[in-house]
Design an enzyme around this catalytic site. Structure first.
Site, short mmCIF file in Angstrom:
data_model
loop_
_atom_site.label_atom_id
_atom_site.label_comp_id
_atom_site.label_asym_id
_atom_site.label_seq_id
_atom_site.Cartn_x
_atom_site.Cartn_y
_atom_site.Cartn_z
N HIS A 1 12.20 23.05 -8.15
CA HIS A 1 10.92 23.55 -8.66
C HIS A 1 9.91 23.75 -7.55
O HIS A 1 9.94 23.07 -6.53
CB HIS A 1 10.33 22.56 -9.67
CG HIS A 1 11.21 22.28 -10.82
ND1 HIS A 1 11.20 21.07 -11.47
CD2 HIS A 1 12.13 23.03 -11.46
CE1 HIS A 1 12.08 21.10 -12.47
NE2 HIS A 1 12.65 22.28 -12.48
N ARG B 1 16.57 17.46 -11.91
CA ARG B 1 15.30 18.13 -12.16
C ARG B 1 15.01 18.99 -10.93
O ARG B 1 14.82 18.48 -9.84
CB ARG B 1 14.19 17.11 -12.39
CG ARG B 1 14.44 16.25 -13.63
CD ARG B 1 13.36 15.16 -13.78
NE ARG B 1 13.65 14.26 -14.86
CZ ARG B 1 13.26 14.41 -16.12
NH1 ARG B 1 12.55 15.47 -16.46
NH2 ARG B 1 13.56 13.53 -17.04
N GLN C 1 -3.30 15.09 -8.52
CA GLN C 1 -2.61 14.78 -9.77
C GLN C 1 -1.43 13.88 -9.46
O GLN C 1 -0.74 14.07 -8.45
CB GLN C 1 -2.13 16.08 -10.40
CG GLN C 1 -1.39 15.94 -11.71
CD GLN C 1 -1.05 17.31 -12.30
OE1 GLN C 1 -1.90 18.17 -12.44
NE2 GLN C 1 0.21 17.49 -12.64
N LYS D 1 4.07 17.64 -2.24
CA LYS D 1 4.48 16.56 -3.15
C LYS D 1 4.83 15.33 -2.32
O LYS D 1 5.54 15.43 -1.32
CB LYS D 1 5.70 16.96 -3.97
CG LYS D 1 5.45 18.09 -4.93
CD LYS D 1 6.71 18.46 -5.70
CE LYS D 1 6.45 19.61 -6.66
NZ LYS D 1 7.67 19.99 -7.39
N GLU E 1 0.89 -1.15 0.00
CA GLU E 1 0.00 0.00 0.00
C GLU E 1 0.93 1.20 0.00
O GLU E 1 1.62 1.46 0.97
CB GLU E 1 -0.86 -0.03 1.26
CG GLU E 1 -1.86 1.09 1.35
CD GLU E 1 -2.70 0.99 2.63
OE1 GLU E 1 -3.00 2.05 3.19
OE2 GLU E 1 -3.02 -0.14 3.06
N TYR F 1 5.20 10.85 -8.45
CA TYR F 1 4.85 11.69 -7.30
C TYR F 1 3.46 12.25 -7.43
O TYR F 1 2.97 12.53 -8.51
CB TYR F 1 5.89 12.78 -7.04
CG TYR F 1 6.16 13.73 -8.16
CD1 TYR F 1 5.58 15.00 -8.19
CD2 TYR F 1 7.04 13.38 -9.19
CE1 TYR F 1 5.86 15.88 -9.21
CE2 TYR F 1 7.32 14.26 -10.21
CZ TYR F 1 6.72 15.52 -10.22
OH TYR F 1 6.99 16.39 -11.23
N ASN G 1 2.21 12.46 -11.16
CA ASN G 1 3.21 12.72 -12.20
C ASN G 1 4.19 11.56 -12.25
O ASN G 1 4.50 10.96 -11.21
CB ASN G 1 3.96 14.02 -11.91
CG ASN G 1 3.03 15.22 -11.88
OD1 ASN G 1 2.07 15.30 -12.63
ND2 ASN G 1 3.31 16.17 -11.01
N LYS H 1 15.57 25.19 -19.09
CA LYS H 1 14.79 25.95 -18.11
C LYS H 1 15.50 25.96 -16.74
O LYS H 1 15.58 27.00 -16.10
CB LYS H 1 13.40 25.34 -17.98
CG LYS H 1 12.49 26.06 -17.02
CD LYS H 1 11.09 25.52 -17.04
CE LYS H 1 10.99 24.24 -16.25
NZ LYS H 1 9.64 23.73 -16.09
N ASP H 2 16.02 24.82 -16.31
CA ASP H 2 16.70 24.76 -15.02
C ASP H 2 18.04 25.49 -15.05
O ASP H 2 18.46 26.07 -14.05
CB ASP H 2 16.88 23.32 -14.56
CG ASP H 2 15.56 22.68 -14.12
OD1 ASP H 2 14.59 23.43 -13.91
OD2 ASP H 2 15.51 21.45 -14.00
N GLU I 1 4.31 28.51 -11.73
CA GLU I 1 5.53 27.70 -11.72
C GLU I 1 6.76 28.58 -11.54
O GLU I 1 6.90 29.62 -12.18
CB GLU I 1 5.62 26.94 -13.04
CG GLU I 1 6.87 26.12 -13.19
CD GLU I 1 6.98 25.50 -14.56
OE1 GLU I 1 7.51 24.39 -14.63
OE2 GLU I 1 6.57 26.14 -15.56
#
Length: 184
Positions: A63, A60, A47, A73, A29, A133, A49, A170-171, A144
């Site tokens: 963020h 990554r 949501q 998260k 579980e 996640y 991801n 972007k990072d 964002e």
């Protein structure tokens, strides 16, 4: 029963759900509302991801999303291994700019809860790593934000050197903490 441990930044939790193994494989579980409710961290997730990184050293982050779309998260690894980082980005917090890191892996079967008000990032420690996640708010491009992974003000001790890191454009362009939009 799930084991829950508070990390050095009190609001960030490591969760270790049990895994029941027999000759067929295993059952686990991996999430229950009750776990977080008992910790006073109830947060409905809206949501899921799924991230796949081909190369070891894929970074990554860091963020986050600003209110009204700030996200809790709950992060776990289903294949491979990562070093996961949460950075307190709440200006009014006594731990503003401090970070905590944790190795998460499919083998350890652990998870990390990164609450709202924290930037989040990870670097893969193995090739072909998959991260799944849950988030408590939908993705909203206008909310964002990101902070540089190598910001000296934060000084995250990533387990890989800079030349071994693979970043998105972007990072690479993310601002330093001193220039970033953060939480009050």
């Amino acid at each position: 029963m799930v084991e829950i441990r508070r990390l050095e930044l009190d609001e960030v939790l490591e969760l270790h759900p049990p895994r029941y193994t027999d000759h067929r494989g295993f059952f686990s579980e991996t999430y229950s509302d009750q776990w977080l409710e008992e910790e006073g961290k109830a947060s409905p997730f809206v949501q899921d991801n799924h991230s796949f990184s081909v190369e070891k050293g894929t970074l990554r982050g860091l963020h986050y999303q600003l209110p009204p779309m700030a996200q809790d998260k709950l992060v776990r690894v289903v294949r491979g291994r990562i070093y996961d980082v949460a950075v307190d980005i709440r200006r009014s917090s006594p731990t503003f700019g401090r970070w905590v890191g944790l190795e998460i892996s499919a083998e350890k079967w652990n998870q990390i809860l990164v609450p709202k008000g924290f930037a989040h990032g990870f670097v893969t420690l193995e090739p072909d790593t998959e991260v799944v996640y849950k988030v408590s708010a939908l993705y909203a491009k206008e909310c964002e934000r990101a902070v540089r992974f190598d910001d000296l003000q934060i000084a995250v001790e990533w387990p890989l050197r800079g030349e071994d890191i693979i970043l998105s454009e972007k990072d690479e362009a993310a601002p330093f903490l001193s220039d970033a939009d953060v939480f009050d």
